[in-house]
Design a protein around this motif. Structure first.
Motif, PDB file in Angstrom:
ATOM      1  N   THR A 198      97.250   5.599 140.612  1.00  0.00           N
ATOM      2  CA  THR A 198      97.790   4.258 140.338  1.00  0.00           C
ATOM      3  C   THR A 198      97.344   3.287 141.416  1.00  0.00           C
ATOM      4  OG1 THR A 198      99.867   4.905 141.413  1.00  0.00           O
ATOM      5  CG2 THR A 198      99.830   4.964 139.010  1.00  0.00           C
TER       6      THR A 198
ATOM      7  N   CYS B  55      95.081   0.010 140.547  1.00  0.00           N
ATOM      8  CA  CYS B  55      95.478  -1.366 140.871  1.00  0.00           C
ATOM      9  C   CYS B  55      94.436  -2.047 141.753  1.00  0.00           C
ATOM     10  CB  CYS B  55      96.828  -1.378 141.588  1.00  0.00           C
ATOM     11  SG  CYS B  55      98.223  -0.808 140.604  1.00  0.00           S
TER      12      CYS B  55
ATOM     13  N   ARG C  76      90.965  -2.658 139.958  1.00  0.00           N
ATOM     14  CA  ARG C  76      91.040  -3.778 139.017  1.00  0.00           C
ATOM     15  C   ARG C  76      91.111  -5.112 139.762  1.00  0.00           C
ATOM     16  NH1 ARG C  76      95.891  -2.702 135.170  1.00  0.00           N
ATOM     17  NH2 ARG C  76      95.768  -4.976 135.026  1.00  0.00           N
TER      18      ARG C  76
ATOM     19  N   CYS D 268     100.778   3.866 146.659  1.00  0.00           N
ATOM     20  CA  CYS D 268     100.500   2.713 145.800  1.00  0.00           C
ATOM     21  C   CYS D 268     101.239   1.478 146.301  1.00  0.00           C
ATOM     22  CB  CYS D 268     100.894   3.035 144.358  1.00  0.00           C
ATOM     23  SG  CYS D 268     100.458   1.752 143.169  1.00  0.00           S
TER      24      CYS D 268
ATOM     25  N   LEU E 202      99.689  -2.020 147.151  1.00  0.00           N
ATOM     26  CA  LEU E 202     100.196  -3.257 146.551  1.00  0.00           C
ATOM     27  C   LEU E 202     100.418  -4.317 147.621  1.00  0.00           C
ATOM     28  CD1 LEU E 202     101.210  -4.557 143.856  1.00  0.00           C
ATOM     29  CD2 LEU E 202     103.498  -3.803 144.519  1.00  0.00           C
TER      30      LEU E 202
ATOM     31  N   TYR F 202      99.253 -10.059 141.516  1.00  0.00           N
ATOM     32  CA  TYR F 202      99.793  -8.763 141.942  1.00  0.00           C
ATOM     33  C   TYR F 202     100.967  -8.309 141.073  1.00  0.00           C
ATOM     34  CZ  TYR F 202     103.651 -11.056 144.539  1.00  0.00           C
ATOM     35  OH  TYR F 202     104.755 -11.786 144.902  1.00  0.00           O
TER      36      TYR F 202
ATOM     37  N   GLN G 222     101.032  -8.270 137.982  1.00  0.00           N
ATOM     38  CA  GLN G 222     100.496  -7.534 136.835  1.00  0.00           C
ATOM     39  C   GLN G 222     100.482  -6.020 137.068  1.00  0.00           C
ATOM     40  OE1 GLN G 222      96.186  -7.867 136.208  1.00  0.00           O
ATOM     41  NE2 GLN G 222      95.950  -8.691 138.283  1.00  0.00           N
ATOM     42  N   PHE G 223     100.595  -5.589 138.326  1.00  0.00           N
ATOM     43  CA  PHE G 223     100.499  -4.172 138.643  1.00  0.00           C
ATOM     44  C   PHE G 223     101.860  -3.501 138.827  1.00  0.00           C
ATOM     45  CE2 PHE G 223      96.550  -6.020 140.646  1.00  0.00           C
ATOM     46  CZ  PHE G 223      95.683  -5.568 139.662  1.00  0.00           C
TER      47      PHE G 223
ATOM     48  N   LEU H 234     102.584  -0.131 136.961  1.00  0.00           N
ATOM     49  CA  LEU H 234     101.861   1.005 137.532  1.00  0.00           C
ATOM     50  C   LEU H 234     102.471   1.409 138.873  1.00  0.00           C
ATOM     51  CD1 LEU H 234      98.100   0.226 136.780  1.00  0.00           C
ATOM     52  CD2 LEU H 234      99.634   1.775 135.584  1.00  0.00           C
TER      53      LEU H 234
ATOM     54  N   SER I  99     101.259  -3.094 130.818  1.00  0.00           N
ATOM     55  CA  SER I  99      99.808  -3.049 130.956  1.00  0.00           C
ATOM     56  C   SER I  99      99.248  -2.187 129.832  1.00  0.00           C
ATOM     57  CB  SER I  99      99.430  -2.469 132.321  1.00  0.00           C
ATOM     58  OG  SER I  99      99.883  -1.131 132.420  1.00  0.00           O
TER      59      SER I  99
ATOM     60  N   PHE J 249      93.318   3.085 133.365  1.00  0.00           N
ATOM     61  CA  PHE J 249      93.958   1.965 134.052  1.00  0.00           C
ATOM     62  C   PHE J 249      93.099   0.701 134.037  1.00  0.00           C
ATOM     63  CE2 PHE J 249      96.549   4.980 137.000  1.00  0.00           C
ATOM     64  CZ  PHE J 249      97.416   5.230 135.955  1.00  0.00           C
TER      65      PHE J 249
END
Length: 567
Positions: free
Chosen positions: A92, A96, A99, A199, A203, A220, A222-223, A226, A258, A303
């Motif tokens: 994950t 993140c 992407r 993760c 982040l 950020y 958007q993640f 995940l 997502s 992902f």
């Protein structure tokens, strides 16, 4: 297996204060007090976690160095490699970050790398570093690994490859020579929250880059679904920032998931409302299964996918891997239990160490957890991995498995992990010596009482207290997890209505009453306790409360954990 029931305590003064300020049932106030909530504002923040509760990422040591180096890399047109572990937390994190970097930089100059569990093992590998050197990736962002990779990061540096490490595992005495090390647990880091998963640390780096690039927060946010999956799967405390991330990640999964989460929900049969239970038991195992059974690179493809049909194709691959994982898990668990039943010294030991060279390395951690269900003690399951032996360890409350392995380091090639879970490698000729040394360490650090499972009772309650209003407030204490577990209640003097029965020779369907109020529910793997239920005598019951949804109807029910004859 008999269990010890321990009733949790709370300050009567704090409970009274909360009741006066919140005007809710005193049992709920007692539960809040046990979670270190003592006033209205703390309760409000707990029930309504706000994104404003996410700390400034630049409070983390080396965050400014990491952001500066990434910005320089993008300005100079360098090739950037996103590197991470093969489990849920690692994949994950890579998903993140990969992407995000592709969104703000040149995708043609950005790549990801997931080490193969069997060919390379956990963390930064020599093959991974050589890949970066060969493909001319001058900057590597390592996620959920690297904090102990001193030699490999040094080797990379001699070839012009710089590392930024985003990790949450316990550092060693020497940190790797990375351009930046992001880890709240490292010495000298004053970051306010120490319990982020890998993760989560990644982040925070994305948040810092968003801030530096003056981008909208949506880059950020958007993640979050995940990241919530990583928090839930990695069994980190469900407090502070982890709770904020998971609360809003679940909200996103239900309102605007997502593409990857949507596809995983589709193949695993999860429908909104998505809960932490769905994440832990349905979604996360499928993500984990890819690295356990095959190649975790397909997880990153999932992902990264923006087309739902293609995302579902990848999700189906993970679903297939998970089916294979279940089969291997069941087979190896049965083999291990047979070995233990035949092991003469088992009753004299306070640890469990089992080894078979043919066991599938991808499921030994799961098998260790299964064995703890049968023999409640620190457990290590080992298998052959090339020229070495590799294994996974799982522990019980009161014993720090990482510290235990540290005391056996002279027999290990390497190890790492957390309080409750760890991994290690050793030479095959050291297995028996390790088994003996580990048991001596456990025996010295643990007492007999700790080898009996504990049920922590949050509060005693009457059936008459269990109302829709009570449950509605109780459910707002979610998401549950370590340090914020689902509350367990005790009801005394419960009686069978005569309708309780055994299901599938394993479980009990409960239909019980107290004060002429009848509740029904299920008790998994409690068939051995059925004599207590059916003899007509009052008994005490430890249970959680949830809802049973059936054919459009919703009713409160109990999930029974244990029963005992009433005193």
């Amino acid at each position: 297996m008999e269990k010890r029931w321990i009733q949790q305590e709370a300050s009567a003064d704090i409970v009274e204060t909360l009741q006066n300020e919140l005007r809710i049932h005193p049992v709920l106030c007692q539960i809040l007090a046990q979670r270190n909530i003592s006033n209205y504002q703390q309760a409000f923040d707990f029930f309504r976690p706000s994104l404003s509760g996410l700390h400034d990422p630049f409070l983390m040591k080396d965050m400014d160095k990491a952001v500066t180096r990434i910005m320089q890399g993008m300005q100079k047109g360098e090739n950037i490699l996103i590197y991470g572990d093969y489990d849920v937390d690692g994949t994950t994190a890579v998903g993140c970050m990969y992407r995000f970097i592709c969104e703000v930089y040149d995708p043609a100059r950005t790549e990801f790398y997931i080490p193969h569990r069997y060919r390379e093992g956990y963390g930064i590998s020599l093959a991974g570093v050589d890949f970066a050197i060969e493909k001319k990736y001058s900057l590597v962002i390592a996620l959920d690994c690297g904090i102990k990779s001193v030699d490999l990061v040094g080797y990379a540096l001699t070839h012009g490859v710089e590392f930024i490490i985003c990790d949450h595992h316990i550092p060693g005495d020497v940190l790797p020579p990375a351009t930046a090390v992001l880890n709240p647990k490292q010495p000298g880091c004053d970051y306010p929250y120490k319990d982020l998963c890998g993760c989560g640390v990644g982040l925070k780096l994305i948040m810092a880059l968003v801030k530096q690039l003056d981008l909208p927060e949506s880059h950020y946010l958007q993640f979050l679904d995940l990241a919530a999956t990583a928090v839930a799967a990695d069994i980190v405390p469900m407090t502070g920032e982890n709770r904020v991330i998971t609360y809003h990640g679940l909200k996103k999964a239900n309102e605007n998931p997502s593409m990857a989460i949507k596809a995983l929900m589709e193949v695993s049969g999860v429908k909104p409302l998505v809960s932490i239970h769905h994440i832990v038991f349905m979604i996360a195992p499928r993500v984990n299964a890819a690295g356990r059974m095959d190649d975790a690179r397909k997880v990153i493809h999932l992902f990264s996918e923006v087309n739902l049909a293609k995302a579902i194709e990848y999700a189906r691959m993970l679903h297939s891997d998970n089916a294979d994982r279940k089969e291997a898990d069941a087979s190896i668990t049965e083999e291990a239990l047979t070995l233990l039943r035949d092991y003469e010294l088992l009753g004299k030991r306070k640890s469990t160490v089992v080894y078979q060279p043919h066991w599938h390395k991808g499921v030994v951690g799961i098998v260790a957890s299964r064995l703890i269900d049968h023999y409640y003690r620190p457990t290590i399951v080992l298998t052959r991995n090339g020229d070495t032996v590799a294994g996974s360890a799982r522990s019980i409350p009161g014993f720090n498995i990482h510290d235990g392995l540290d005391r056996c380091a002279s027999l290990l090639l390497g190890f790492g992990g957390h309080y409750f879970a760890a991994g290690m490698t050793m030479l095959p000729e050291n297995v028996e010596a390790f088994r003996e040394m580990f048991d001596r360490v456990v025996t010295a650090m643990i007492d007999d009482e700790m080898l009996t499972p504990v049920i922590n009772i949050d509060a005693e309650i009457r059936f008459s207290d269990i109302t829709e209003v009570f449950y509605r407030i109780l459910s707002q204490m979610e998401p549950f997890g370590p340090e914020n577990p689902q509350p367990i209640f005790l009801a005394r003097g419960v009686r069978n209505t005569g309708s309780s029965r055994i299901l599938k020779d394993m479980h009990i369907r409960f239909v019980v009453k107290q004060d002429n109020i009848i509740l029904s529910g299920i008790g998994f793997n409690l068939a051995s306790k059925y004599a207590i239920i059916e003899n007509g005598q009052p008994f005490d019951m430890a249970f959680t409360i949830d809802k049973n949804e059936w054919q459009g109807n919703s009713t409160l029910q109990v999930k029974v954990i244990d029963v005992k004859l009433a005193d």
